[in-house]
Design an enzyme around this catalytic site. Structure first.
Site, PDB file in Angstrom:
ATOM      1  N   ASP A  83      -8.771  -0.812   2.228  1.00 56.12           N
ATOM      2  CA  ASP A  83      -8.766  -0.247   0.879  1.00 56.12           C
ATOM      3  C   ASP A  83     -10.013  -0.652   0.108  1.00 56.12           C
ATOM      4  O   ASP A  83     -10.623   0.164  -0.580  1.00 56.12           O
ATOM      5  CB  ASP A  83      -7.519  -0.715   0.101  1.00 56.12           C
ATOM      6  CG  ASP A  83      -6.337   0.192   0.368  1.00 56.12           C
ATOM      7  OD1 ASP A  83      -6.434   0.972   1.315  1.00 56.12           O
ATOM      8  OD2 ASP A  83      -5.339   0.116  -0.363  1.00 56.12           O
TER       9      ASP A  83
ATOM     10  N   THR B 276      -3.189   4.964  -3.865  1.00 57.46           N
ATOM     11  CA  THR B 276      -2.167   5.753  -3.171  1.00 57.46           C
ATOM     12  C   THR B 276      -0.819   5.668  -3.883  1.00 57.46           C
ATOM     13  O   THR B 276      -0.030   6.606  -3.837  1.00 57.46           O
ATOM     14  CB  THR B 276      -2.010   5.276  -1.727  1.00 57.46           C
ATOM     15  OG1 THR B 276      -1.942   3.856  -1.723  1.00 57.46           O
ATOM     16  CG2 THR B 276      -3.173   5.715  -0.889  1.00 57.46           C
ATOM     17  N   THR B 277      -0.563   4.516  -4.522  1.00 57.20           N
ATOM     18  CA  THR B 277       0.698   4.391  -5.264  1.00 57.20           C
ATOM     19  C   THR B 277       0.594   5.175  -6.568  1.00 57.20           C
ATOM     20  O   THR B 277       1.516   5.894  -6.949  1.00 57.20           O
ATOM     21  CB  THR B 277       0.995   2.909  -5.574  1.00 57.20           C
ATOM     22  OG1 THR B 277       0.604   2.122  -4.460  1.00 57.20           O
ATOM     23  CG2 THR B 277       2.460   2.701  -5.832  1.00 57.20           C
TER      24      THR B 277
ATOM     25  N   ASP C 270       0.851  -1.183   0.000  1.00 55.78           N
ATOM     26  CA  ASP C 270       0.000   0.000   0.000  1.00 55.78           C
ATOM     27  C   ASP C 270       0.892   1.241   0.000  1.00 55.78           C
ATOM     28  O   ASP C 270       1.680   1.436   0.926  1.00 55.78           O
ATOM     29  CB  ASP C 270      -0.871  -0.053   1.260  1.00 55.78           C
ATOM     30  CG  ASP C 270      -1.827   1.116   1.333  1.00 55.78           C
ATOM     31  OD1 ASP C 270      -2.359   1.478   0.288  1.00 55.78           O
ATOM     32  OD2 ASP C 270      -2.009   1.670   2.425  1.00 55.78           O
TER      33      ASP C 270
END
Length: 533
Positions: free
Chosen positions: A401, A99-100, A66
């Site tokens: 997530d 998020t990446t 994550d």
């Protein structure tokens, strides 16, 4: 700019030589630092991305995929690089997933900005053009999105499993995705459907078993044992549950003092008084027909003593003690009861009712399960299992997530293809739009369009495919009008991604692009770093 000859007296301010070197150096340093951070998480993008093992100072090991978790744990010192960490945090709060992606896009934009700056374009011009491009990009994305109904459970499950596919626990996505969907749908209030509070979904982690044993419990789960002192009960049917915030123990005085007892008869009287005090309380509790007590942790004195536990066991009341203060709100909402702060207020209408309260042994520990709650509030509890602590923590993060992805869909009911399809489509449309624009703007927008290709490029690279051929072929497909063509990582070729069920909420993509652009604009506008001692 050459410095004017020193011999001539300076006529005006404007001709004097201004040293711009430092400003460029600071910009360059900021951009390089931020790009280094982006490159660190780049390899963990997508379903075939690698995982990072983070070893903290305290010797704790975290294995995760994550982006937000990785960056949070990394000790970043450079101020501009810290902005990227904040960026992934804000994407985590807005959308929960991607998020990446957001960090990788920001890194690619910064790389393009360096090229533009070195060609001598002013940072403000670049910044404004980026803003225009990002607004346009959001419009393009919205245009290619597919509306989805909340009743269409299959689409929700698809998008949750897409989110889970890039995680360590991806092989369990068939189990976790429907579980996440059910959990969110059970807490959505039909009266105000766009407000989903993820605090209403409690995730209880318990070591032992495998992730396959994860389940959603209709009711409550406590990661605690029932107090077994002097033969306490462990199972209670047709339970009447009271959540109490007072202490069933002898009272203490408010001030520090000691009582000197000189005579044994007085000692006896003190003990007798204590006993009568506790018995009086328990009789009041029993009188209302209550047979399950959840006792909040107490700071001032013991919430329950051995003596009171003994009497409670005799009165056939099941006791769960040391309930955390933060859980009280969740418990009362689920049981549809009120917390009782004083023995005098112990009334029947403040209690909750359930069919069964029992202690279940799970792995090496035990948990208390409350099921069949009458008039249950809109909450859900998920019991996550895992063979070791690392898997357990990662399953918890991945589940979070997935829950966030479904929350996004509830808030903004549109789906969009995954697999690099939207990015290439954006790149194509913005590239076409850039040709229409005049001057520097068109040039900057074209760079923005090129930067977006980093997502499909990285996806292909992480999957071990040849990125250049894949991205070229993708462009070609999109130019022929196949909007939803994307990289199918499992087959290693380009297919229609919507048919392969790789979908994500629109909110994830749009917020990724707007947040990344904002962050880059901010970094661009910084021309000096002043350290204050």
């Amino acid at each position: 700019m050459a410095a004017p000859a020193v011999s001539q007296p300076r006529s005006s301010k404007t001709e004097s030589y201004v040293d711009n070197k430092r400003k460029e150096d600071v910009r360059q340093a900021n951009i390089t630092a931020a790009r280094a951070v982006a490159d660190a998480v780049r390899t963990s993008l997508g379903p075939k991305g690698m995982d990072k093992m983070i070893s903290t100072a305290s010797g704790e090991v975290i294995i995760t995929n994550d982006g937000a978790t990785i960056l949070n744990q990394m000790g970043v010192l450079q101020p501009a690089a810290k902005m990227l960490v904040e960026l992934s945090k804000s994407q985590d709060t807005t959308a929960g997933d991607g998020t990446t992606t957001v960090v990788v896009i920001a890194g690619a934009l910064l790389k393009q900005c360096l090229l533009l700056l070195s060609s001598g374009i002013h940072p403000t011009v670049i910044s404004d053009s980026l803003h225009k491009a990002s607004v346009k990009a959001v419009d393009v994305l919205t245009a290619m999105a597919v509306p989805v109904e909340l009743s269409d459970r299959e689409s929700l499950v698809k998008s949750a499993s897409t989110s889970l596919n890039s995680k360590v626990v991806s092989q369990y996505s068939t189990l976790l995705a429907p579980l996440a969907v059910d959990a969110v749908l059970s807490v959505v209030d039909p009266a105000k459907p766009d407000l989903v509070d993820l605090r209403d979904i409690k995730i209880v982690k318990k070591l032992g078993g495998t992730v396959d044993d994860t389940e959603m419990v209709k009711g409550l789960v406590f990661d605690k044992k029932v107090s077994h002192a002097s033969g306490g009960l462990t199972r209670m049917e047709n339970a009447k549950i009271a959540v109490i915030q007072f202490q069933i123990s002898p009272p203490k005085t408010d001030i520090e003092q000691s009582i000197v007892v000189s005579d044994y008869t007085q000692m006896d009287r003190i003990l007798k008084e204590e006993r009568n005090y506790i018995l009086g309380m328990i009789k009041k509790i029993k009188a209302t027909g209550c047979n399950v007590l959840l006792i909040q942790k107490s700071i001032l004195r013991d919430a329950v003593t051995d003596l009171s536990l003994h009497y409670l066991a005799k009165a056939k009341i099941l006791v769960v003690k040391d309930v955390e203060r933060d859980d009280i709100e969740f418990i009362t909402k689920t049981l549809n009861c009120l917390p009782i702060a004083n023995i005098e207020h112990f009334k029947e209408e403040k209690m909750g009712y359930a069919d069964l309260v029992e202690e279940v042994s799970v792995g090496e520990g035990k948990i208390v399960k409350i099921t069949g709650i009458r008039d249950m509030g809109r909450t859900a509890t998920v019991l996550v299992r895992g063979s070791n602590q690392l898997v357990l923590d990662e399953a918890d993060r991945s589940l979070h997530d997935a829950l966030c992805v479904i929350r996004c869909l509830v808030n903004k009911q549109f789906l969009i293809a995954g697999g690099g399809a939207p990015e290439i489509e954006l790149s194509r449309q913005l590239g076409a739009w850039a040709k229409v624009l005049h001057g520097m703007e068109g040039y900057c927008v074209r760079s923005f369009a090129e930067a977006l290709e980093v997502i499909p490029y990285t996806l292909a690279e992480n999957a071990g495919l040849n990125p250049i051929t894949i991205v070229t072929e993708l462009r070609n497909r999109h130019a022929q009008g196949e909007i939803n063509a994307g990289i199918n990582v499992r087959k290693g070729q380009i297919t229609n991604i919507l048919e392969e069920n790789v979908v994500q909420p629109l909110l994830v993509s749009t917020s990724a692009i707007t947040l990344a652009t904002e962050c880059v604009r901010m970094i661009l506008k910084i021309d000096d770093i002043v350290t204050v001692r």
